[in-house]
Motif scaffolding. Structure first.
Motif, PDB file in Angstrom:
ATOM      1  N   ARG A 521      -9.711  11.164  -5.134  1.00 30.56           N
ATOM      2  CA  ARG A 521      -9.027  11.025  -3.851  1.00 30.56           C
ATOM      3  C   ARG A 521      -9.289  12.228  -2.955  1.00 30.56           C
ATOM      4  O   ARG A 521      -9.308  12.127  -1.748  1.00 30.56           O
ATOM      5  N   LYS A 858       0.137   0.036   8.137  1.00 29.59           N
ATOM      6  CA  LYS A 858      -0.262   0.215   6.745  1.00 29.59           C
ATOM      7  C   LYS A 858      -0.344   1.697   6.367  1.00 29.59           C
ATOM      8  O   LYS A 858      -1.308   2.177   5.784  1.00 29.59           O
ATOM      9  N   LEU A 861       5.728   5.981   4.273  1.00 23.64           N
ATOM     10  CA  LEU A 861       6.824   6.859   4.699  1.00 23.64           C
ATOM     11  C   LEU A 861       7.165   7.780   3.535  1.00 23.64           C
ATOM     12  O   LEU A 861       6.938   7.446   2.376  1.00 23.64           O
ATOM     13  N   ALA A 880      -3.646   8.665   5.474  1.00 23.59           N
ATOM     14  CA  ALA A 880      -4.724   8.283   4.560  1.00 23.59           C
ATOM     15  C   ALA A 880      -5.546   7.157   5.174  1.00 23.59           C
ATOM     16  O   ALA A 880      -6.728   7.000   4.871  1.00 23.59           O
ATOM     17  N   THR A 881      -4.917   6.357   6.037  1.00 19.09           N
ATOM     18  CA  THR A 881      -5.636   5.296   6.740  1.00 19.09           C
ATOM     19  C   THR A 881      -6.419   5.928   7.889  1.00 19.09           C
ATOM     20  O   THR A 881      -5.827   6.524   8.793  1.00 19.09           O
ATOM     21  N   LYS A 970     -12.339  -4.458   4.078  1.00 18.83           N
ATOM     22  CA  LYS A 970     -11.794  -3.138   3.753  1.00 18.83           C
ATOM     23  C   LYS A 970     -12.076  -2.752   2.313  1.00 18.83           C
ATOM     24  O   LYS A 970     -11.696  -1.673   1.878  1.00 18.83           O
TER      25      LYS A 970
END
Lengths: 1006, 168
Positions: A521, A858, A861, A880-881, A970
C-alpha cells in the motif's frame, strides 16, 4: 519541453521543501531544490517513529526523497545556498553558490571505501553527535543523493595538505581536492522558503545539568537512541554506564513557554513527541517506567487525544500534571538524577535513572541572514512573519514560506502547507507550464522466458530483523524454484538499495522481482518505478508483507514469525512466476475542478485553482457563501474573521473562473480521477478532473450546564454576538472549557476553544477591568504563538481554574442565582461561585451529512466521523481515492490560518491532476479472453462502474461477447469472480496467479 | 461470532498430531482498501495475534472467487477468512454485498462436501479497525482450533495414518 517553462526555487530540503517541490514538479513546473547540507531529508530523517501512528519515519520519508531526486522536473542542488536575490516576481534572479563537495557527483558510486580509510573522526551531527563519522562522509545511510562529501574544516588534506588516503583508495577516481565553489544565477518566477527549524540549546537551562550529567539527554538525542540505525541499535541505555535504565523522566517545555530563556511561545509538538518516545522506549525495553512532567498536555491534532489516553492507560506512562521540574541534582555515585518539582502546590523529589529534555523549537540557524538575503520580515521570535489570513505569504510578493520556519509545527501541518505554498507559487507562472514528453524506455521482452526471480528481503532496521531471522529467510528463498538471486537489505527502500536492485536486475538478467518488506500500500509504487528504470515492466513485481503483517504482530514469537515470513515470501515467489507485463492506457482529463463547501476553506481552494487559470464549480449547500466564519466576530491579527470572510466572498463573486452554486447539494458522484461527474440537486451534471471536499463542521449544541434553560448561560459565539451589540451586563463571568469535547460522546480535543475563550476573556476584561473572569479548564491548549494570549490573560487578571479531567464544574440554580461548583486541582479543594453569566466553550463536531457524502465519493471517515485522509503524516490532504482532496474543518477542527494553508494545499494537489494533458489508466483492470467469452452477460450487471458492455462479435455476428472500457474499469475484479466461463480475467490478479499463492501458502515447507 | 456447531463433520478428528497440539492453517483473503489496510494498522499499532494465518490480498472481497475458497480447503486449509469493507463502505461501491451472497451460497456448498460451514467466515474490517482485525484473527483461530483439523485434509493426506486417522 519548451525553454520557457516556469521555475520555482525551493530553499530547504526537509519534508516540507521536498513536498512543495514534488507538487510543483507534478504540476508542470521546473523546480530548483536548494539544500545546504550534502543530503535532503531534514530533521524527519533523524526521527525514529512518528506520532500518532508510530509509523517508521525513515520508511515513509525515504520514498519521497527518492521520488524528488529522480523527478525529471526537479533539479536537486545539495551543498548549495542562495547568496543574492534581485528582481521581482515573476522575474527573480537568484544567485546560488554551490559549495565544493570535493567528490565528483558523476563518479562517486557511494561504495564508502573512502570513509573506511579516512583517519579523521568527527562528531556525527545526524546521530546528535553521540558517535563519530569520518571527515569524508554521507550524512546517513539512506542519504539522497548517495554521494560522499568532504568536510573541508576537518579533512587533513584540505587543512594541512597531508593524508590523501581517500584519493588513493577511491576506485572511481571521484576525489577532487581542487574543487571550488561555483556560482550561478537562476531565473525563477517565485521562491518558497522551507529552511525548517533548530532546537533550543539545552545548556542554557543550567538547572537541568545538560552537558554536566551524562544521563540527562535531549529529545533529539533520545530519538537516535530509539532508532535502529542509531548509536545503540535501538536499545535504550544510560550514557554513563551503557546499562538499561528503569525509571526515565521526560521533562516538557525545555526552552518553550519560558520567559527566562526568552521563548514565551509553545513549541506545539513536544507533548506528542515525548509521549511517542515514552511509548517506543517502553516497547523496546521491558520493565521501563516512563514519567512525563508537563504543565498542560497539548494533544490537539487528529486522534492525538486517543494517543494520549493510550499512552497513559495502555502503556502505563505516569503523567505528572501541572508539574514543572525546578532542578536536577546528580547522585555522583550512581549517576542517578534527583528531580525537584511542584506537585499540587507542594515540592516533591524523585529519583530517576535517566532524564530526557523535550527541547522546544527555535527559528532555523541563520534565519536573520536568510531574512536579509530574501528581504522578508521576521516576527519578534525570529520566525518568518506571516499573517493569519495569508499564512504562507512572506512580506515580499512572490516569496512564500512553509513548514516550521513560520512557527513550530508538526509534520502533517508542514506537508499540507508545503502543497499550499506550491499553489501560491504556481500562480505566478501558471501560463508557463511545461510538460515532459515521456521518455520511451526500452523494455526488456520477458514473454515466453523461464522466470528468473530476484528476491530482496528487508531488515527494516530492526523492525523486521528484531523478530524475524532474516538471513535464514534469505537462505530458504534461495532454495525455491526459479529464484536465481536473493539477498538481505538493511532498508530495501533506501536510495542506495534502489540503485543496487537496478544493477542486480541487469547483472542477473532478472525478469521478476520480489521484495519482502513492508506493505504494498505504501511501497509498491516505489519499487515498481525502480523496475521501470531497470528496463523491466513494473508489473513484474510482487511484495511480501513481512513487517506490518508479520514481524510487528508476532513480536514475541521469533521462530513462528520467521516461519511465517518464509511462507509469505514463498507465496509471493509463486505468484511472481506467473506475472505478466501490463500496460496502462492514456485517459483524457477534464481541466477543471469542483469544490464542495463555500466556507473559508472552500473559497480559498477555489480561488487558488482559479488563479492558475482553471475553471472551478464551487458548491455551497446554504443560500450564502462564508460558512462558519460569518458568525465569528472576534479579531485575529487585528481583523475580524467575518470581515475577511466577506472579502473572500467578493473575490469569489468577481472571479470569472469560478461558478458559484448556492443551495446546492451533491446527489451523486460518478467517474474517476480526471473524469468525475458530479450530479447536483438541480439535475445538472458537472464534469471535473478533481474534487476538493471542504464541507466544514458544526458547533456542538450543548445540552448541559442549564444551556437553553437559563439565558445567562451562553456559548462563546453568543457572547461575541452580545459584545458586538453593547457592554455586557455581567461582572462575574465563568467560562467552562471542553463543553462537548474530551468527553465520552466526543473523546477528542476541539483544538481552537482554549485560544478563542481566552481571546474573549481578555476582551471582557479590557471592556470592563472590574469584571471577574474565570476560566475552568482541564488543560490550557494555546499551542504555538497563541501561548502569548494565555500570558496576556494572566496579566489582565483572568483567573484560570484547573479542574479534574473526569469532573467538570456543576452549574445549578439557587433561587434566581446561578451557582457553579468546581474542584480546583491545584488547591485540592472545591470552590463555589455565583456568576452573572456562564459562557460555554463548545466543541466542534463533524458535519452530520459527512456519511452520505463520503459514500458518494467512496472515501472513508475517521472513527470520530471526520473525513479520513490517505495517510495522517505525509498525505494530509489526499484521499486514498485518486483525484479527491480534503481541506478545512471537514478534516479536523482547526484555526483559520491552518484551514487556509490546508485549502491551498488541497488546491495544489487537485492541480497536479487537472494540469496534466492526460492521465494513465490503471494497469490492474479486467480483460476478456474473447476466444472463450460467449457473451452470456452475467458480468454486465455485476459491474458497478458500467465498464462492461455486451456487443456482437465482429468475427461471428451470430455470437456476442463482453468488452471492457479501460477508462471506467477500476479493477475490483468483481466480474471475474462472477464469470462462469473463465473468460474474464483481472490483470495482475489472475485466477491462476492467486491460486498459485494459495497452493504455495498451504505447501508443507521445510 | 456464533459458536461453532460442528455436528455435520463426520467424526471430527479428535486425535491431534503427536508433536504437540493442532496448529490450524488459515487463509485470510483481505480486500486491498479496508481489510488489508486494517491488517497493516494492526501491525502499526503492534497488536499481537497468533501466527496461524496467511493473508492473500485481492482488490475487493468480491474478487474472491468461490474456486479460491474450495481450492484452499482442498489443499489443506483448516479455515478460510474473507475480510471486506463494511456494508456501504466498499471502495468499489457494492462489491462486499456480492461477496456476502457468494459466501452464503458457498457455506451451503461446503456442507455438501462434509465440511462445517463455520470453517468459512466472512467479516467486515475497515481500514481503521486494527483492533477488529486482531480480534477476528484471534477468535477465528481459537474456533478452528476447537473444531480440529479439516476432515478434507485427513482425506487428502498422502500418508493416511491407518487406525489413528479418522475415516469418513
Amino acid at each position: 519541453m519548451s525553454e520557457k517553462t516556469g521555475a520555482v526555487m525551493v530553499v530547504g530540503g526537509g519534508i516540507s521543501g521536498v513536498q512543495t517541490a514534488l507538487d510543483l514538479a507534478e504540476s508542470g513546473f521546473r523546480v530548483y531544490l536548494i539544500e545546504k547540507t550534502p543530503s535532503i531529508g531534514g530533521v524527519m530523517s533523524q526521527l525514529d517513529k512518528t506520532f500518532p501512528t508510530n509509523d517508521c519515519s525513515m520508511c515513509i520519508l525515504s520514498p519521497k526523497l527518492v521520488e524528488a531526486a529522480r523527478h525529471p522536473m526537479i533539479n536537486l542542488m545539495t551543498m548549495s545556498e542562495v547568496v543574492d536575490v534581485s528582481g521581482e516576481a515573476p522575474d527573480f534572479k537568484v544567485k546560488v553558490r554551490h559549495n565544493p563537495r570535493y567528490v565528483s557527483m558523476d563518479k562517486c558510486v557511494g561504495c564508502g571505501i573512502c570513509a573506511e580509510k579516512c583517519p579523521v573522526k568527527v562528531p556525527n551531527e545526524y546521530d546528535a553527535n553521540l558517535v563519530n563519522r569520518k571527515a569524508i562522509y554521507i550524512p546517513f545511510a539512506q542519504a539522497v543523493p548517495l554521494k560522499y562529501s568532504i568536510d573541508a574544516t576537518k579533512c587533513l588534506k584540505l587543512t594541512k595538505g597531508r593524508c590523501g588516503l581517500c584519493e588513493k583508495n577511491c576506485p572511481a577516481g571521484a576525489i577532487n581536492y581542487e574543487d571550488k565553489a561555483v556560482e550561478e544565477t537562476l531565473d525563477v518566477g517565485a521562491i518558497i522558503l522551507a529552511p525548517g527549524f533548530s532546537t533550543f540549546d539545552a545548556r542554557l537551562k543550567k538547572e537541568y545539568g545538560y552537558g554536566l550529567y551524562p544521563n540527562v539527554v535531549t529529545s533529539l538525542e533520545f530519538e537516535r537512541f530509539l532508532s535502529a540505525t542509531g548509536p545503540y541499535g535501538g536499545h535504550v541505555v544510560r550514557p554513563s554506564d551503557q546499562k538499561t535504565p528503569k525509571k526515565v523522566a521526560f521533562l516538557q517545555c525545555v526552552g518553550s513557554r519560558d520567559e527566562k530563556v526568552g521563548n514565551t511561545y509553545c513549541s506545539s509538538v513536544c507533548c506528542m513527541y515525548a509521549m511517542k518516545q515514552a511509548i517506543i522506549a517502553g516497547e523496546h525495553t521491558a520493565g521501563l517506567e516512563p514519567h512525563i512532567f508537563f504543565m498542560d498536555i497539548r494533544a490537539v491534532g487528529k486522534e492525538f487525544e486517543d494517543y494520549r489516553n493510550r499512552a497513559e492507560k495502555e502503556y502505563g506512562i505516569t503523567m505528572h500534571r501541572a508539574s514543572r521540574v525546578a532542578n536536577i541534582i546528580e547522585d555522583p555515585e550512581t549517576k542517578n538524577l534527583i528531580l525537584r518539582y511542584s506537585a499540587n502546590g507542594d515540592v516533591a523529589e524523585e529519583e530517576f535513572d535517566m532524564v530526557v529534555l523535550s527541547l522546544g523549537l527555535e527559528p532555523p540557524k541563520g534565519a536573520s541572514a536568510l531574512g536579509k538575503i530574501f528581504d522578508v520580515n521576521l516576527n519578534r521570535f525570529g520566525f518568518a512573519g506571516t499573517n493569519v489570513y495569508s499564512p504562507l505569504t512572506s512580506s515580499r510578493p512572490g516569496v512564500f514560506v512553509t513548514g516550521a520556519f513560520a512557527a513550530p509545527k508538526d509534520i502533517p501541518t508542514s506537508v499540507a502547507e508545503a502543497s499550499g505554498a506550491a499553489a501560491k507559487a504556481g500562480a505566478y507562472i501558471a501560463n508557463k507550464r511545461g510538460h515532459l514528453e515521456e521518455a520511451k524506455a526500452e523494455e526488456l521482452a520477458v514473454e515466453g522466458q523461464e522466470p528468473r526471480i530476484g528476491v530482496f528481503v528487508c531488515d527494516c532496521g530492526i523492525n523486521i530483523k528484531g523478530t524475524v531471522d532474516v538471513p535464514s529467510v534469505v537462505d530458504y528463498v534461495k532454495t525455491l524454484p526459479n529464484v536465481v538471486f536473493a539477498e538481505e537489505n538493511k532498508y530495501s527502500c533506501s536510495a542506495d538499495t534502489q540503485a543496487k536492485i537496478k544493477e542486480i536486475i541487469k547483472r542477473e538478467n532478472l525478469n521478476r522481482v520480489v521484495v519482502a518488506s513492508c506493505t504494498p500500500r505504501t511501497h509498491e509504487a516505489l519499487f515498481q518505478s525502480t523496475l521501470k528504470e531497470a528496463g523491466l515492466n513494473p508489473y513484474l513485481f510482487e511484495m511480501a508483507n513481512i513487517r506490518d503483517q508479520c514481524s510487528w504482530i508476532h513480536m514475541g514469537e521469533p521462530v513462528k514469525a520467521t516461519q511465517k515470513a518464509k511462507d509469505l515470501v514463498r507465496m509471493a515467489v509463486a505468484k511472481s512466476r506467473l506475472l505478466e507485463p501490463l500496460y496502462e492506457s492514456k485517459l483524457p482529463v477534464t481541466h477543471s475542478g469542483v469544490v464542495i463547501g463555500g466556507g473559508i476553506s472552500g473559497m480559498t481552494a477555489a480561488l487558488d485553482m482559479a488563479a492558475q487559470g482553471f475553471h472551478v464549480d464551487l458548491l455551497e449547500r446554504t443560500g450564502e457563501l462564508g460558512g462558519n466564519a460569518m458568525k465569528i466576530y472576534h479579531e485575529e491579527d487585528g481583523r475580524k474573521l467575518r470581515e475577511f470572510a466577506k472579502e473572500l466572498v467578493t473575490r469569489v463573486r468577481n472571479n470569472k473562473n469560478i461558478t458559484v452554486h448556492l443551495n446546492t447539494e451533491v446527489k451523486d458522484v460518478g467517474g474517476f480521477v480526471g473524469n468525475f461527474k458530479v450530479k447536483i440537486n438541480d439535475g445538472t451534471e458537472l464534469e471535473t478532473g478533481s474534487i476538493v471536499v471542504a464541507v466544514g463542521a458544526e458547533e456542538y449544541k450543548p445540552k448541559e450546564f442549564l444551556y437553553g434553560q437559563d439565558k445567562r448561560v451562553v456559548t462563546q459565539l453568543e457572547l461575541e454576538d452580545q459584545m458586538q451589540k453593547g457592554p455586557l451586563a455581567a461582572n462575574k463571568i465563568a467560562m467552562i472549557q471542553c463543553v462537548g469535547s474530551r468527553n465520552a460522546e466526543a473523546p477528542y480535543c476541539s483544538r481552537v476553544c482554549c485560544a478563542n475563550a481566552i481571546k474573549n476573556a481578555i476582551a471582557v476584561k479590557k471592556a470592563n477591568p472590574k469584571a471577574d473572569v474565570y476560566v475552568f479548564h482541564k488543560d490550557i491548549r494555546t499551542y504555538g504563538f497563541r501561548e502569548e494570549l494565555y500570558k496576556e490573560a494572566g496579566q489582565v487578571g483572568v483567573r484560570f481554574v484547573r479542574v479534574p479531567e473526569d469532573k467538570p464544574p456543576m452549574v445549578t440554580k439557587e433561587g434566581d442565582a446561578l451557582k457553579l461548583v468546581a474542584t480546583d486541582t491545584i488547591l485540592g479543594d472545591d470552590i463555589m461561585l455565583k456568576p452573572d453569566m456562564v459562557v460555554l466553550s463548545t466543541g466542534i463536531r463533524p458535519h452530520h451529512d459527512n456519511e452520505d457524502l463520503a459514500k458518494m465519493l467512496k472515501v472513508p471517515l475517521s472513527k470520530d466521523k471526520y473525513f479520513l485522509e490517505a495517510h495522517m503524516k505525509l498525505r494530509p490532504v489526499d484521499f486514498a481515492t485518486n483525484g479527491v482532496y480534503l481541506a478545512g474543518l471537514a478534516h479536523w477542527p482547526k484555526f483559520t490560518d491552518e484551514a487556509i494553508a490546508q485549502a491551498s494545499g488541497a488546491a495544489a494537489r487537485a492541480m497536479t491532476v487537472i494540469s496534466k494533458p492526460e492521465l494513465k489508466s490503471e494497469g490492474i483492470i479486467a480483460a476478456v479472453n474473447e476466444d472463450i467469452c460467449d457473451g452470456c452477460a452475467i458480468c454486465e450487471p455485476v459491474c458497478e462502474y458500467k465498464a462492461i458492455t455486451i456487443v456482437a462479435d465482429p468475427k461471428n455476428p451470430e455470437k456476442k461477447k463482453a468488452i471492457v472500457n479501460e477508462g471506467l474499469c477500476k479493477g475490483c475484479g468483481c466480474c471475474v469472480a462472477a464469470c462462469p466461463s473463465g473468460s474474464m480475467e483481472q490483470r495482475g490478479f489472475k485466477n491462476q496467479q492467486i491460486i498459485a499463492a494459495i497452493d504455495a501458502a498451504l505447501e508443507e515447507s521445510e | 461470532m456464533s459458536s461453532a456447531q460442528h455436528g455435520h463433520e463426520a467424526a471430527p478428528a479428535a486425535a491431534t498430531p503427536a508433536e504437540g497440539g493442532f496448529e490450524p492453517k488459515i487463509i485470510a483473503f483481505c480486500c486491498n482498501w479496508c481489510s488489508y489496510a486494517g491488517a497493516d494498522l494492526a501491525g502499526v499499532s503492534r497488536l499481537q495475534m497468533p501466527t496461524n494465518f496467511l493473508v492473500i490480498r485481492s482488490m475487493c472481497s468480491a474478487r474472491v472467487d468461490p474456486e479460491f475458497v474450495l481450492r484452499a480447503f482442498a489443499k489443506g486449509a483448516d479455515g478460510v477468512l474473507v475480510l471486506g469493507c463494511h456494508p456501504a463502505d466498499c471502495h468499489y461501491i457494492g462489491g462486499n454485498y456480492r461477496a456476502r451472497r457468494r459466501i452464503a451460497l458457498l457455506k451451503m456448498l461446503l456442507e455438501q462436501y462434509g465440511l462445517d460451514p463455520d470453517r468459512l467466515h466472512l467479516e467486515w474490517v475497515s481500514a481503521s479497525e486494527g483492533v477488529k482485525f486482531q480480534s477476528t484473527i484471534k477468535e477465528f483461530t481459537e474456533k478452528i482450533r476447537e473444531m480440529g483439523p479439516s476432515p478434507l485434509k485427513e482425506a487428502e493426506g498422502e500418508d493416511p495414518r491407518g487406525e489413528g486417522a479418522s475415516h469418513h
